[in-house]
Design a protein around this motif. Structure first.
Motif: not given
Length: 184
Positions: A127, A155-157, A163, A168, A177-178, A180-181, A183
């Motif tokens: 994380t 990835i938490r945002y 973002i 990248w 990774f997008l 797995s992002c 919000k």
């Protein structure tokens, strides 16, 4: 320091942490910059929280090879987790920092610009939380970085603008990774 397991900086007034080694044979001290000589073998967790306004960078964390968690919250000063300027040019090939890191939280760190200047494998990282870090544009990831379990690296945002502004490493990294992002 051999048994130090966690370290908390709360309301810190330290501007810089330098690691010195004493040479037993000559009884002289020298500034240690090479990560092949880890100092904090038992250090697993580092917290920099609530108004720590003086630590400008955390390069010394490379001397903690077993670090599993870095949590930086409400801190105005750090611009780098690992400063490229302070990194040793004599680093041995194959030395990879943050090999055991599982959790990285960066919350309300408005001056943070860099975590690391090149992509890292982060084989255990599950994380990354990045909230309130408007100057952080590059994550040290490539398409092979991160935990490869069932859910992979998340990835938490909070800020949509953040973002959307991430630069990248390449299209494969962005694509991986997008997805797995999340919000928050």
């Amino acid at each position: 320091m051999n048994n130090l397991q966690f370290l908390v900086f709360l309301g810190c007034t330290i501007s810089e942490i330098k690691i010195y080694m004493t040479c037993i044979q000559s009884n002289t001290s020298y500034l240690l910059r090479n990560p092949i000589n880890p100092c904090f073998l038992s250090l697993y967790d580092v917290y920099v929280v609530q108004g720590s306004k003086c630590l400008r960078e955390l390069t010394w964390l490379i001397f903690a090879p077993n670090l599993t968690s870095i949590d930086i919250q409400c801190s105005d000063q750090p611009e780098d987790i690992r400063s490229k300027d302070k990194a040793s040019v004599s680093e041995e090939p194959g030395i990879v920092p943050f090999r055991k890191l599982k959790f990285l939280r960066l919350s309300s760190v408005p001056e943070l610009m860099n975590i690391y200047w090149t992509p890292l494998p982060f084989p255990c990282l599950k994380t990354i939380v990045a909230i309130g870090c408007p100057k952080l544009k590059r994550l040290p990831l490539d398409s092979t970085s991160g935990w490869e379990g069932e859910k992979g690296l998340v990835i938490r945002y909070r800020e949509k603008e953040w973002i959307e502004g991430v630069e990248w490493e390449d299209e494969a990294t962005k694509s991986r990774f997008l997805r797995s992002c999340v919000k928050v």
